[in-house]
Design a protein around this motif. Structure first.
Motif, mmCIF file in Angstrom:
data_model
loop_
_atom_site.group_PDB
_atom_site.id
_atom_site.type_symbol
_atom_site.label_atom_id
_atom_site.label_comp_id
_atom_site.label_asym_id
_atom_site.label_seq_id
_atom_site.Cartn_x
_atom_site.Cartn_y
_atom_site.Cartn_z
ATOM 1 N N TYR A 100 0.864 -1.184 0.000
ATOM 2 C CA TYR A 100 0.000 0.000 0.000
ATOM 3 C C TYR A 100 0.897 1.229 0.000
ATOM 4 O O TYR A 100 1.259 1.765 1.037
ATOM 5 N N GLY A 101 1.278 1.614 -1.192
ATOM 6 C CA GLY A 101 2.194 2.729 -1.379
ATOM 7 C C GLY A 101 2.601 2.729 -2.832
ATOM 8 O O GLY A 101 1.767 2.604 -3.730
ATOM 9 N N GLU A 102 3.897 2.832 -3.070
ATOM 10 C CA GLU A 102 4.380 2.850 -4.451
ATOM 11 C C GLU A 102 4.086 1.540 -5.166
ATOM 12 O O GLU A 102 3.729 1.513 -6.343
ATOM 13 N N ASN A 103 4.235 0.410 -4.446
ATOM 14 C CA ASN A 103 3.950 -0.908 -5.021
ATOM 15 C C ASN A 103 2.700 -1.500 -4.393
ATOM 16 O O ASN A 103 2.652 -1.705 -3.183
ATOM 17 N N LYS A 104 1.693 -1.766 -5.215
ATOM 18 C CA LYS A 104 0.488 -2.424 -4.718
ATOM 19 C C LYS A 104 0.455 -3.901 -5.103
ATOM 20 O O LYS A 104 -0.326 -4.671 -4.564
ATOM 21 N N LYS A 105 1.330 -4.269 -6.038
ATOM 22 C CA LYS A 105 1.440 -5.660 -6.464
ATOM 23 C C LYS A 105 2.811 -6.198 -6.046
ATOM 24 O O LYS A 105 3.820 -5.521 -6.228
ATOM 25 N N PRO A 106 2.868 -7.406 -5.474
ATOM 26 C CA PRO A 106 4.171 -7.993 -5.146
ATOM 27 C C PRO A 106 5.046 -8.084 -6.393
ATOM 28 O O PRO A 106 4.609 -8.576 -7.434
ATOM 29 N N SER A 107 6.270 -7.610 -6.295
ATOM 30 C CA SER A 107 7.189 -7.637 -7.434
ATOM 31 C C SER A 107 7.921 -8.973 -7.494
ATOM 32 O O SER A 107 7.891 -9.779 -6.547
ATOM 33 N N LYS A 108 8.621 -9.194 -8.602
ATOM 34 C CA LYS A 108 9.418 -10.406 -8.764
ATOM 35 C C LYS A 108 10.452 -10.516 -7.649
ATOM 36 O O LYS A 108 10.675 -11.596 -7.095
ATOM 37 N N GLU A 109 11.063 -9.383 -7.296
ATOM 38 C CA GLU A 109 12.091 -9.369 -6.245
ATOM 39 C C GLU A 109 11.489 -9.739 -4.889
ATOM 40 O O GLU A 109 12.107 -10.453 -4.089
ATOM 41 N N MET A 110 10.283 -9.238 -4.606
ATOM 42 C CA MET A 110 9.632 -9.549 -3.335
ATOM 43 C C MET A 110 9.321 -11.031 -3.200
ATOM 44 O O MET A 110 9.347 -11.588 -2.098
ATOM 45 N N LEU A 111 9.010 -11.672 -4.330
ATOM 46 C CA LEU A 111 8.583 -13.071 -4.310
ATOM 47 C C LEU A 111 9.735 -14.056 -4.440
ATOM 48 O O LEU A 111 9.520 -15.264 -4.353
ATOM 49 N N GLU A 112 10.954 -13.549 -4.639
ATOM 50 C CA GLU A 112 12.114 -14.438 -4.713
ATOM 51 C C GLU A 112 12.309 -15.163 -3.379
ATOM 52 O O GLU A 112 12.210 -14.568 -2.308
ATOM 53 N N GLY A 113 12.539 -16.444 -3.455
ATOM 54 C CA GLY A 113 12.731 -17.218 -2.230
ATOM 55 C C GLY A 113 11.440 -17.668 -1.588
ATOM 56 O O GLY A 113 11.447 -18.269 -0.506
#
Length: 384
Positions: A86-99
């Motif tokens: 809830y801010g600049e990114n509202k969708k999980p990015s590829k980097e966030m989902l790594e691991g």
């Protein structure tokens, strides 16, 4: 009689079968809690390989007011990194989902199109599809029940984070059913699994279950608030106070220039099912008209099964428009434009309500739209 019901989080054995030792990312809020009053964060930290947290509006601990942006930080209790959705990114990015192998969603919903949590879930569906991850939704009851549907279908041109998909205001689905609806009707195609609720039936409102009440967000303190929210939230698109800054948000509405006795009298004459209107004076402690005396009404629910929040909200807005002597304004909000249009998903209220069209006219038109949605949505029912 309160019926024994188990939300998805309470079915731990089924969650263990779905997750095993996979690396888990969790999107949740303070409404993510089990029947033992234990937060989903803590349940997962103790039982699963929890490696990341994702924060929707209001934060994972519920410490932020409506509209306040959430930043990326480390959760002090668990030491796990929290990514902001809830801010600049509202969708999980590829980097966030790594691991992460599986993203888990567990947030209590209020059954309203305006609520941003359901669009955080929509973005999670998209992100999981794009990054070949699985989304596991821990289903929760719709506190407004699963039978009533209210309001118009959002028009495409008014798509925002308070209305991303063409669904009605009160959609009558659980969060898990809604996930299936989004995933299939909007061709997302995510690998989706839902841990179902046990012993819940569509006729049940929150008050019919033995589940603990946890406010889904800071200004949603009760079932009464939730039942009215689908209608009185429309006033957020105006300079009328919708009760933020009082102990009864969305149950109290008014403004410094409104004659509460006159407003209550007109609303009472309408004989709207399930509610009564009482004239009041109040001073909001924050938000609109902070520190100023307002005249208005408190809406008292007399029958939770009869009340239709959208009906209440439309009639209130119509009367306030007709009473106006030049004080009423339709406000604009950054990123949303004319906010009433964004919330209502149409410009018909701003342009025609109280003029060419009455609240009754609009409700009749909207009822046709809700019936069409109900027929389409019924194939995603997980519960009788």
């Amino acid at each position: 009689m309160r019926h024994q019901v188990l939300n998805g989080i309470d079915n731990l054995d089924e969650i263990k079968k779905a997750l095993g030792d996979k690396k888990v990312g969790l999107i949740t809020s303070p409404s993510g809690i089990n029947k033992d009053f234990k937060y989903t964060i803590d349940v997962f930290n103790e039982n699963f390989n929890l490696v990341a947290l994702f924060s929707p509006e209001h934060g994972i601990r519920g410490n932020l007011q409506a509209g306040e942006e959430v930043g990326t930080y480390t959760d002090e209790r668990t030491g796990i990194k929290v990514y902001s959705l809830y801010g600049e990114n509202k969708k999980p990015s590829k980097e966030m989902l790594e691991g992460i192998d599986v993203l888990v969603f567990d947030i209590g919903d209020v059954g309203s199109r305006f609520y941003t949590y359901i669009y955080s879930m929509g973005y999670c569906l998209e992100a999981c599809k794009e990054n070949n991850k699985k989304l596991l939704v821990l289903d929760r009851i719709n506190i407004l029940g699963g039978e009533k549907v209210e309001g118009n279908i959002l028009e495409e041109e008014f798509k925002t984070f308070v209305g991303m998909y063409p669904i009605p205001i009160r959609y009558g689905l659980t969060i898990g059913e809604l996930a299936h609806y989004f995933n299939n009707e909007f061709n997302i195609g995510c690998d989706l699994e839902v841990i179902k609720i046990k012993e819940w039936e569509r006729w049940m409102l929150y008050e019919d279950t033995d589940l603990p009440w946890i406010s889904p967000s800071p200004n949603m303190p009760s079932l009464s608030t939730s039942l009215l929210y689908n209608g009185t939230c429309l006033l957020e698109g105006t300079n009328i106070s919708e009760g933020r800054g009082t102990t009864k948000p969305f149950e109290i509405v008014g403004a410094p220039w409104i004659d509460g006795y006159k407003l209550a009298e007109i609303m009472e004459e309408k004989n709207i099912k399930g509610v009564r209107f009482r004239p009041i004076y109040y001073t909001p402690t924050f938000s609109k008209h902070e520190g100023k005396m307002c005249g208005g009404v408190q809406i008292h629910i007399t029958d939770t099964r009869e009340v239709n929040g959208v009906e209440v909200g439309l009639h209130l807005l119509e009367v306030i428009i007709k009473m106006d002597k030049g004080d009423l304004q339709f406000i604009e909000s950054e990123g949303y434009g004319i906010f009433l249009d964004s919330i209502s998903g149409t410009k018909i209220l701003r342009e025609s309500l109280g003029k060419e069209l009455s609240a009754k006219d609009i409700l009749e038109k909207w009822n046709t739209e809700t019936q069409s949605f109900r027929e389409k949505a019924s194939k995603y029912y997980l519960y009788k």
